[in-house]
Structures are given as structure tokens and as C-alpha cells.
Enzyme design. Structure first.
Site, PDB file in Angstrom:
ATOM      1  CG  HIS A 189      52.118  53.820  48.298  1.00 52.78           C
ATOM      2  ND1 HIS A 189      51.317  54.749  47.713  1.00 52.78           N
ATOM      3  CD2 HIS A 189      52.860  53.291  47.304  1.00 52.78           C
ATOM      4  CE1 HIS A 189      51.576  54.804  46.427  1.00 52.78           C
ATOM      5  NE2 HIS A 189      52.504  53.927  46.158  1.00 52.78           N
ATOM      6  CD  GLU A 431      38.793  35.972  45.826  1.00 53.49           C
ATOM      7  OE1 GLU A 431      39.871  36.120  46.390  1.00 53.49           O
ATOM      8  OE2 GLU A 431      38.279  36.855  45.129  1.00 53.49           O
ATOM      9  CG  ASP A 455      39.592  36.765  50.269  1.00 50.10           C
ATOM     10  OD1 ASP A 455      39.483  37.126  51.457  1.00 50.10           O
ATOM     11  OD2 ASP A 455      39.819  37.548  49.337  1.00 50.10           O
ATOM     12  CB  CYS A 502      46.624  34.768  42.040  1.00 51.05           C
ATOM     13  SG  CYS A 502      44.894  34.986  42.482  1.00 51.05           S
TER      14      CYS A 502
END
Ligand code: PEP
Ligand code: MG
Length: 557
Positions: A189, A431, A455, A502
Site C-alpha cells: 500500500h 496473458e 504474465d 495493460c
């Protein structure tokens, strides 16, 4: 001069003076209580939680200008309201006769340690949030509030063992140059927030607090994960120039905010953002991106003791969709590996989670969980700008099964007379090599495809994307990867489906001419990279790039 390589967490150059923060352990004097004190201790627990929640509420009010901070503080409130937390502390006090401070310390330390030792990025993500809450509660109980940040100024580079999300925002508000930590991961985070605030940072430098001395001049080269201690004159001059160049470039690039992303010859390439937490929405809107090309929803499922309810998901998706409308928001269904969810889904530990029950498999194995998410997405599409995307598709059968579930959800919502929008575009992530090679049949079932290069590279080249030791084998422009992307684009276009990229490859300027040359329609990048990528798109000449890629990779159709 000394150079140390760590983990590249947030790019950018920072030159400044080291400010060391040694967080002292709060001293808990009284470890146990007597039987007759149990009731009083439980009352103290309730009062202190209420007080800390009140303090957080005041901060939320005060920080109305900073949405990021507000969201973090809200997460902290959720941790404090978690029924499991209350049960655990009550048990420690009532059964083990722990003092309240000792119980809080025990509970949070074991949670933080457990997450950190799991060697699993997804689980360690939230440990800093828990540490943050523990610090807040203990500081309140022991009245030992310490402001480590008092000594910081605009020339400071913060050096610390670990940093909590609220400390990152606090440091940002102090306008410090950057920070380095011993512990931390790219997807924590704190790291995500550092990136969205463009705060250079490097982590993973062991014994950092004994290597660096207070007020030493240091340089952070965030994109290389490099830390330079007491640079020599030549290095300092080089980095000052580089810093200035980056600043000039950044200022120049800001001017691209209102310009559409088109290639020189006029092809419109939609330039969208990837977001991992709702706090990043602020950047998406600020940078006027073309929408959200990938909304990762894992944050809803990680580090929690119970699954997110439909309404909780609905509220979050709705807020994001409405804020972006009419621009598209692509919500990706849950994509965590089996082990990362085992806590709330009771899935057995897997030896090799990347090849295990992750992505769409987890949804198809846990239909009620999948349905809850799909229903929330369908309901959030009131502005007709939401799209659903499935991760880790390996064959068209999975897409068909997932689409059946969408139909079931639509029927259920209709029967229950719950408002939703049945018109929703559906896409699949490409992916896995098998998906790229069968993208013709997958595209037949989809409105759009999105290539997840992170990936795709990992699975094509058999290289763990998180393993630094094999990082040199992780080659985004490897001919095999390029060929799989080209196959996907040709197949999708034949079926009338658009293709986006992406993965992180789309955020790297050097690869933009290749991706455009391959014929992609959309790019989705991390918010901080949007202008950099737009700049490359504007410079690109599609026919020229297409020819170059075709020749270099021998891509004749
Ligand atoms: C990808 O694999 O490229 C991708 C965008 O998904 P994630 O990084 O979330 O696996
Ligand atoms: Mg992926």
C-alpha cells in the site's frame, strides 16, 4: 561514495540529506492483569478503540483535501471495527490475563510478522496498515505520541526500516524528497501511494539504518532502485543535471494533458490507467486519461478475514464508474492465486500458485463469490461505461462458463427487481500463451481483449516475474512474446474486437513504437506514466513502426 542496489519501488530522482527514523518500540510496562481487573481492562479496550476511531474521524475531516489519506484512514477504521480483532483481544484479556497494551501488541505483532514471513507479496501488502493501527492504539494508551516527522524539511530523504501508508502521506505533506526503507515490496500500500504521489523511493536495502548516517548527502535513483551515499562531485553533478532534465521533461509533458493521444498519422490510441486501489482515482481524473483500462479488484479480497459483501463492492465500483463517466471503466474480476485467498476461501496451500488456482479459475471454483462480484458490477453500470474483464483465461471454455454466470446473475437481479444495466461489454485478458494462440475463438466470445504482458512474458519465457535473480531473462520484447501479441491482435481484429495492452510494458516509452506497430488500439498504464507514454504515441508514425516491427520480428501475415 557508495552505491547500493535495492528494489525499484517508485521512480524519479531525489537528492537530499538523510534523516534517520528509528522507531522506538513503545514500552509496555504492565504485561499481565489480575482476574478482578478483566472487566475494567475490557472497558478500557472499548473506550480506547472509540477514542482512536474519533481521532481518525477528526483527521478525515481535516484532511478533506487529500482523498488518498482519507481512504487510508478509512481502512484503519475498518481494521479497528473488524469483529475478529475484538474477539481476539477479548480472549487474550479474559482467558490469558494479558494487559490491554500487551494484548494489542501481541495481536498486531503476530499479524504483521505472519504476513511479512509469508514471503508472499499479496499477504505482506497490508502488514504496514496493521502496524499503523497498532502504533495509533498503543501511542494513545501509553500517551507516548512521537512525531518522527517534526525534523523533516524539503531537503530530507527519509531513511527507515519500514514505512506505513499514513507515514508516506505525512512525508509527502512535509514535501520531503523521497524515502528508502529496509523492508517493503513493490505492491505494498505504501509503495502504491508513493508512486501515485511521484515520491522517489527504494526499498529492500538491508541494515539501512546502520549503513547511512544522519545528514549524509544521498541520491535516490528510483527507476533503477539505486541508492548513492555521499556521491562524489562528478556523480552529484550528473544527477543534478539528470534531475533537472526530468523536471523540465515533466513540466513540458504536463502540457499534454488536454491533447488527445494520436499517432503522427492520426490513429487514435485510447490511453487509459491501471488502478489497484480506489485512492488512485484522483490521479486518473487529474491527468485526464481516457478511462480506466484495468481496475484490479484484489484489494477487496486480500488481508481480510471475511469476503466483501455485494453492497460494499457495488458502492466502490459505482463511485469509480460514476466519477469517470462517460469514459470507460474496465473492472477485472478477482485475480489472486489460490494461496493468497486461502484465508477466506479455505483453499489448500499450493506449491506453485502461479500455475495453480488463480485468476478465472478461482472464480469458476467459487461460484457464489464470483456471482457476488458480477452482480455488484452489473448494478454499478448505471452510466453504461462499465466493462467486465476476466483474468488468466487459458481457453475459450472458461469465457463461455463465465458468461453463463453473468447471464444467471442478470436473471436473478431481474427477478429480485434490483436495478442493473444488462448492456455490458465483456473482455478477456490474454496473458497465457494458450490464450494468445487460441485468441480467434476467444475473440469470438468477447467484445475486447486486453494483453497482460506481465504474465504473458512470465508464462512464455518461463521466468518468475517477481524473482530478481532471473530478471535478465524477463524480456518484454522477446520475439516469442511479440509473435503471441501479433497473433492476438490479428485474430481479434478479424472478429471485430479491439485489443489493449495493460501490462507494465505499456508504461515503458521504449516499447511504445513496437506496440503501436503491432496494431494495438488501446494502452492502459500506471497513472504516473500517462504523459510519458502519450508523448511517445504523439511521436509515433504507425506505417513506419508497423514496417519496422514486421521486418525486425519477421511477422508477415
Ligand atoms: C498482467 O499480467 O500484465 C496484468 C496486467 O495483470 P497483473 O499484473 O495484475 O497480473
Ligand atoms: Mg496478470
Amino acid at each position: 561514495m557508495k552505491k547500493i542496489i535495492g528494489l525499484a519501488v517508485s521512480s524519479g530522482i531525489a537528492i537530499g540529506y538523510a534523516k534517520l527514523v528509528r522507531k522506538e518500540k513503545l514500552l509496555i510496562k504492565r504485561k499481565t492483569i489480575q482476574n478482578h481487573e478483566i472487566e475494567e481492562e475490557l472497558l478500557r479496550f472499548e473506550t480506547s478503540v472509540n477514542q482512536v476511531v474519533k481521532d481518525i474521524d477528526i483527521l478525515i475531516e481535516d484532511l478533506s483535501h487529500s482523498k488518498v489519506n482519507k481512504e487510508i484512514l478509512t481502512t484503519h477504521k475498518m481494521i479497528l471495527h473488524d469483529p475478529e480483532f475484538s474477539i481476539k483481544i477479548t480472549k487474550l484479556i479474559s482467558n490469558e490475563l494479558y494487559s490491554l497494551e500487551n494484548a494489542i501488541n501481541e495481536h498486531f505483532s503476530s499479524l504483521v510478522e505472519l504476513f511479512n514471513n509469508m514471503n508472499n507479496e499479496y499477504f505482506s501488502l497490508r502488514s504496514q496498515d496493521y502496524q499503523d493501527v497498532a502504533d495509533r492504539l498503543l501511542a494513545h494508551l501509553l500517551k507516548q505520541e512521537k512525531d518522527y516527522f517534526e525534523k523533516l524539511d524539503e531537503n530530507s530523504i527519509l531513511i527507515l526500516e519500514n514505512i506505513t501508508p499514513s507515514e508516506v502521506t505525512k512525508a509527502f505533506e512535509k514535501k520531503i524528497k523521497g524515502f528508502c526503507t529496509e523492508k517493503g515490496s513493490k505492491n505494498s500500500h505504501s509503495s502504491i501511494i508513493a508512486r501515485s504521489m511521484n515520491l522517489p523511493s527504494v526499498s529492500g536495502i538491508s541494515k539501512i539504518l546502520s549503513i547511512i548516517k544522519e545528514d549524509q548527502l544521498i541520491i535516490i535513483d528510483g527507476s533503477k532502485g539505486l541508492l548513492i551515499i555521499t556521491p562524489d562531485e562528478k556523480t552529484l553533478k550528473e544527477y543534478r543535471e539528470l534531475f533537472q532534465k526530468e523536471e523540465d521533461e515533466k513540466n513540458k509533458l504536463q502540457k499534454l494533458k488536454n491533447i488527445e493521444s494520436r499517432t503522427k498519422d492520426g490513429k487514435r490510441i485510447l490511453l487509459m490507467c491501471n488502478i489497484e486501489i480506489p485512492e488512485e482515482l484522483e490521479q486518473v481524473l487529474k491527468y485526464k486519461s481516457d478511462g480506466i483500462g484495468l481496475f484490479r479488484t484484489e484489494f477487496l479480497f486480500i488481508g481480510r478475514s471475511e469476503l466483501p459483501y455485494e453492497n460494499e463492492q457495488y458502492e466502490i465500483y459505482k463511485k469509480i464508474a460514476e466519477s469517470c463517466a462517460p469514459k470507460p471503466v474496465i473492472i477485472r474480476t478477482i485475480d489472486v492465486g489460490g494461496d493468497k485467498l486461502s484465508k477466506i476461501l479455505n483453499i489448500e496451500h499450493e506449491e506453485n500458485p502461479n500455475l495453480g488456482c488463480r485468476g478465472i479459475r478461482i472464480s469458476l471454483e467459487n461460484i457464489p463469490v464470483f456471482k457476488t462480484q458480477i452482480r455488484a458490477i452489473l448494478r454499478a453500470n448505471s452510466k453504461a461505461n462499465v466493462k467486465i474483464m476476466f483474468p488468466m483465461i487459458s481457453s475459450v471454455d472458461e469465457v463461455k462458463k463465465a458468461k453463463e454466470i453473468i447471464e444467471i446473475c442478470k436473471n436473478e437481479l431481474e427477478k429480485e427487481k434490483i436495478t442493473f444495466n444488462p448492456e455490458i461489454e465483456i473482455g478477456a485478458m490474454i496473458e497465457i500463451p494458450s490464450a494468445a494462440l487460441t485468441s480467434d475463438s476467444i475473440a469470438e466470445e468477447c467484445d475486447f481483449l486486453s494483453i497482460g504482458t506481465n504474465d504473458l512474458i512470465q508464462y512464455t519465457l518461463a521466468v518468475d516475474r517477481d524473482n530478481q535473480t532471473v530478471a535478465s531473462y524477463y524480456q518484454p520484447n522477446h520475439p516469442a512474446v511479440i509473435k503471441l501479441m501479433k497473433t492476438t491482435i490479428i485474430n481479434a481484429h478479424r472478429k471485430g474486437a479491439k485489443v489493449a495492452i495493460c501490462g507494465e510494458m505499456a508504461s515503458e516509452p521504449e516499447f511504445i513504437p513496437i506496440l503501436i506497430g503491432l496494431g494495438i488500439d488501446e494502452l492502459s498504464v500506471s497513472p504516473g506514466k500517462i504523459f510519458l507514454v502519450k508523448n511517445e504515441i504523439l511521436k509515433c508514425d504507425l506505417p513506419k513502426s508497423a514496417k519496422e516491427v514486421e521486418t525486425k520480428y519477421n511477422l508477415k501475415e
